[in-house]
Design a protein around this motif. Sequence first.
Motif, PDB file in Angstrom:
ATOM      1  N   ARG A  52       0.868  -1.185   0.000  1.00 39.42           N
ATOM      2  CA  ARG A  52       0.000   0.000   0.000  1.00 39.42           C
ATOM      3  C   ARG A  52       0.901   1.231   0.000  1.00 39.42           C
ATOM      4  O   ARG A  52       1.490   1.592   1.021  1.00 39.42           O
ATOM      5  CB  ARG A  52      -0.906  -0.007   1.230  1.00 39.42           C
ATOM      6  N   GLU A  53       0.978   1.874  -1.138  1.00 37.21           N
ATOM      7  CA  GLU A  53       1.881   3.014  -1.279  1.00 37.21           C
ATOM      8  C   GLU A  53       1.411   4.226  -0.492  1.00 37.21           C
ATOM      9  O   GLU A  53       2.210   5.112  -0.204  1.00 37.21           O
ATOM     10  CB  GLU A  53       2.004   3.395  -2.759  1.00 37.21           C
ATOM     11  N   ASP A  54       0.145   4.266  -0.108  1.00 32.07           N
ATOM     12  CA  ASP A  54      -0.373   5.417   0.633  1.00 32.07           C
ATOM     13  C   ASP A  54      -0.264   5.222   2.149  1.00 32.07           C
ATOM     14  O   ASP A  54      -0.817   6.021   2.914  1.00 32.07           O
ATOM     15  CB  ASP A  54      -1.834   5.668   0.254  1.00 32.07           C
ATOM     16  N   GLU A  55       0.397   4.200   2.590  1.00 30.55           N
ATOM     17  CA  GLU A  55       0.515   3.928   4.031  1.00 30.55           C
ATOM     18  C   GLU A  55       1.984   4.073   4.453  1.00 30.55           C
ATOM     19  O   GLU A  55       2.768   3.131   4.332  1.00 30.55           O
ATOM     20  CB  GLU A  55       0.017   2.523   4.375  1.00 30.55           C
ATOM     21  N   PRO A  56       2.387   5.232   4.958  1.00 30.02           N
ATOM     22  CA  PRO A  56       3.776   5.407   5.403  1.00 30.02           C
ATOM     23  C   PRO A  56       4.003   4.690   6.739  1.00 30.02           C
ATOM     24  O   PRO A  56       3.096   4.554   7.568  1.00 30.02           O
ATOM     25  CB  PRO A  56       3.924   6.917   5.532  1.00 30.02           C
ATOM     26  N   VAL A  57       5.223   4.268   6.945  1.00 27.20           N
ATOM     27  CA  VAL A  57       5.627   3.642   8.221  1.00 27.20           C
ATOM     28  C   VAL A  57       6.853   4.399   8.724  1.00 27.20           C
ATOM     29  O   VAL A  57       7.996   4.039   8.421  1.00 27.20           O
ATOM     30  CB  VAL A  57       5.946   2.147   8.032  1.00 27.20           C
ATOM     31  N   PRO A  58       6.628   5.465   9.484  1.00 29.39           N
ATOM     32  CA  PRO A  58       7.768   6.303   9.898  1.00 29.39           C
ATOM     33  C   PRO A  58       8.531   5.707  11.083  1.00 29.39           C
ATOM     34  O   PRO A  58       7.958   5.060  11.967  1.00 29.39           O
ATOM     35  CB  PRO A  58       7.094   7.625  10.280  1.00 29.39           C
ATOM     36  N   VAL A  59       9.828   5.963  11.097  1.00 29.98           N
ATOM     37  CA  VAL A  59      10.704   5.671  12.236  1.00 29.98           C
ATOM     38  C   VAL A  59      11.596   6.883  12.451  1.00 29.98           C
ATOM     39  O   VAL A  59      11.846   7.657  11.522  1.00 29.98           O
ATOM     40  CB  VAL A  59      11.562   4.407  12.003  1.00 29.98           C
ATOM     41  N   LEU A  60      12.045   7.048  13.693  1.00 30.44           N
ATOM     42  CA  LEU A  60      12.945   8.156  14.003  1.00 30.44           C
ATOM     43  C   LEU A  60      14.381   7.747  13.691  1.00 30.44           C
ATOM     44  O   LEU A  60      14.886   6.759  14.238  1.00 30.44           O
ATOM     45  CB  LEU A  60      12.830   8.546  15.480  1.00 30.44           C
ATOM     46  N   GLY A  61      15.019   8.492  12.804  1.00 32.06           N
ATOM     47  CA  GLY A  61      16.385   8.140  12.487  1.00 32.06           C
ATOM     48  C   GLY A  61      16.966   9.038  11.424  1.00 32.06           C
ATOM     49  O   GLY A  61      16.354  10.011  10.975  1.00 32.06           O
ATOM     50  N   ASP A  62      18.185   8.712  11.020  1.00 30.64           N
ATOM     51  CA  ASP A  62      18.896   9.437   9.980  1.00 30.64           C
ATOM     52  C   ASP A  62      18.562   8.793   8.634  1.00 30.64           C
ATOM     53  O   ASP A  62      18.788   7.597   8.423  1.00 30.64           O
ATOM     54  CB  ASP A  62      20.398   9.377  10.250  1.00 30.64           C
ATOM     55  N   GLU A  63      18.026   9.590   7.714  1.00 28.07           N
ATOM     56  CA  GLU A  63      17.556   9.031   6.445  1.00 28.07           C
ATOM     57  C   GLU A  63      18.711   8.408   5.655  1.00 28.07           C
ATOM     58  O   GLU A  63      18.561   7.319   5.068  1.00 28.07           O
ATOM     59  CB  GLU A  63      16.888  10.128   5.606  1.00 28.07           C
ATOM     60  N   GLY A  64      19.869   9.042   5.648  1.00 27.50           N
ATOM     61  CA  GLY A  64      20.989   8.510   4.889  1.00 27.50           C
ATOM     62  C   GLY A  64      21.454   7.159   5.424  1.00 27.50           C
ATOM     63  O   GLY A  64      21.723   6.226   4.658  1.00 27.50           O
ATOM     64  N   LEU A  65      21.527   7.053   6.749  1.00 30.02           N
ATOM     65  CA  LEU A  65      21.957   5.783   7.335  1.00 30.02           C
ATOM     66  C   LEU A  65      20.922   4.685   7.119  1.00 30.02           C
ATOM     67  O   LEU A  65      21.276   3.526   6.836  1.00 30.02           O
ATOM     68  CB  LEU A  65      22.233   5.968   8.831  1.00 30.02           C
ATOM     69  N   LEU A  66      19.641   5.033   7.285  1.00 32.04           N
ATOM     70  CA  LEU A  66      18.599   4.023   7.073  1.00 32.04           C
ATOM     71  C   LEU A  66      18.554   3.579   5.608  1.00 32.04           C
ATOM     72  O   LEU A  66      18.324   2.397   5.312  1.00 32.04           O
ATOM     73  CB  LEU A  66      17.244   4.577   7.512  1.00 32.04           C
ATOM     74  N   ARG A  67      18.773   4.498   4.700  1.00 34.45           N
ATOM     75  CA  ARG A  67      18.786   4.127   3.283  1.00 34.45           C
ATOM     76  C   ARG A  67      19.965   3.175   3.002  1.00 34.45           C
ATOM     77  O   ARG A  67      19.831   2.205   2.253  1.00 34.45           O
ATOM     78  CB  ARG A  67      18.900   5.394   2.429  1.00 34.45           C
TER      79      ARG A  67
END
Length: 506
Positions: free
Chosen positions: A382-397
Motif C-alpha cells: 500500500r503506497e499510501d501507508e507510510p511507516v515512519p521511524v525516528l532516524g537518519d535518512e541517509g543511514l537508514l537508506r
Amino acid sequence: MKTAEPAAAAAVTSGPAAPVKSALRRPRSLRGSLTLVNVALLALGLILAMAASLVGVWTILIGQLDDTLRQDVQDVRASSSPPSPATASPASASPDPCAAVPSAVLHRSAPYALLDSRGRVVRSCVRESDGPRRNADALAASVSPVALADRGEGASVRLDGEVYRVGAQRVAGDGILLSTAPMAGMMATVKKLFLLELLVSAALLSLLALLTQRAARRRLRPLEDMVQTASAIAAGHLGSRIPTAGGSSEVTELRTALNSMLQQVETAFRCREEASDQVKRFAADASHELRTPLATIRGYAQLFDKGMLGPEEQERAIGRIASEADRMNRLVEELLALARLEQQPQPQRRPVDLALLAREAAVDLLAVQPGRPVTEAGALKREDEPVPVLGDEGLLRRLVANLLSNVSVHTPPEAPVTVEVTREDEAVLLRVRDDGPGMRPEDAARIFDRFFRADPDRARRTGGSGLGMSIVQAVVQAHDGTLRVETGLGEGMTVEVRFPDTRLTV
C-alpha cells in the motif's frame, strides 16, 4: 669544595639503605595483631586485679597484726589496774615496773622492750635467756617510740634478718611498751598468693591467645580466600571467584561485591581482547583488500609503461583499472561510514518513511537484476501507508540498500526475495527473506564480522567487500534497534530489523 664531597658521597652511599631496610621489614599479620591486642588487654587487667588483690590481702594481714599489738595494750591496762584496798598489802606498795609487760608478750619469741619516761630500756625486764628479747636496744633504736605511740599505728622493722611489726603503747608511769609480731608468715602467705595468681594469669593468657588465634583464623578465612583469588587472577586465571560459603553479613556483602567486580573485570578484559583481535583482523583484512586492487592497477600500469599491451588489451586493462579503482572507492567509503558510526553513535533523528526506503531499494534491485523475483509484503503493498521511524535518512537508506545488496551478491540471480515492512508488538519491523543457499551455523555466527565472506570468490567477483552487514549492525545499534538473523544451509536466510515505533516515542 673538598669538604662537601665526602658529605655528598655519604648521602649517596647511605641513601639506598633505608629502602632496603623497609623492604626487609615484613608487615605484621592481622591475626597476630588481634592476638597481641587481646593478650595485652587481658594482661593489663590481670596485673591490675593482681595488684589490687595483693594490696588488699596485705592490708588485711597488716591490720590483723596491728590488732594483735593493740590487744597487748589492753592486756597492759588490765594488768596495771590498781588493786582494791581489801587486797592491798604492804609488799605491793612498791610496784614492779616489769609488771607492765603482759604475760602474752613475755611468752612470745618476738622481741619486745619496755622504755621508761626517759626513753631508756628497762634492763630488769630483759631476760638474757629469752634469746630474741636481747634485741630490745636495737628495737628501741629502730623506731621513734614517742611518735609511734602518739600515732597509734604500727611500723615494720628488720632485726637480725627478720621482719617484725612494731606497736608502741603508753603504759603506767609514762613508760612505753614496744611489742612486736613476726611478719614472716604473712609475707609467705602473700608470696604464695602472688605465685598462684601469676600461674593462673599465665594460663588465662595462654588460653586467650589460643582461642584468639583460632577465632581469628576462622573469621579471617574469607580474607585469605580473597587473597588466594586475587593471586590466581594475577596469575592469569580470570575465571577465579571468591568462595561463597561462611562469613558474616558484612563479609558476604564484600564477597558479593568483589565477585561482581571480578566478573565485570573479566568481561571488560575479554571485550578488550576481542576488540584488539578485531582491530588486528580489521587492519590485516583492510590491508589485504586494498592490496589486491592496488596490485592489479600497478600491474596494468607497468604493462602500459613498457608498451607490452596491444590496442584490445589496452582497452581491457583500462576497464580493469577503472573497476579496481571503483572497488577501492567503495571499500574506503564503507570504512569511513563505519568510522563515522563509531565516532557518532547517536545520529540526528527525524521521522523517516521506512516503507518508502524499502520500496525504492527493491526497485533498485530489480534494475540491477531484472530476472530476480522480488515480492513486496506488509506496508509495501500500500503506497499510501507510510511507516515512519525516528532516524537518519541517509543511514537508514544505506541499511536497506546493504541488506538487498547482500542478497544480490550472495544468492543466485533467480533466487526469490521478499521485502516486508510491518508494525508488530509496538515496534516497526523490516524483514528481508531470500530463498538462496543459506549459511552454515558457524558462518552465520560471523556474519557481522568485518571483511567476513562465506564465499570469498563469489563476493570478489560481484564486488562484495565484507563490510555490508557490519554497517547494517552499526546502523541498527545507532538507532536503538535490534537485529536477528535466521538461516541454515539450503534454507535461505531471513534478516529481521526491529525499530521503536515512532508513535510511542514522539
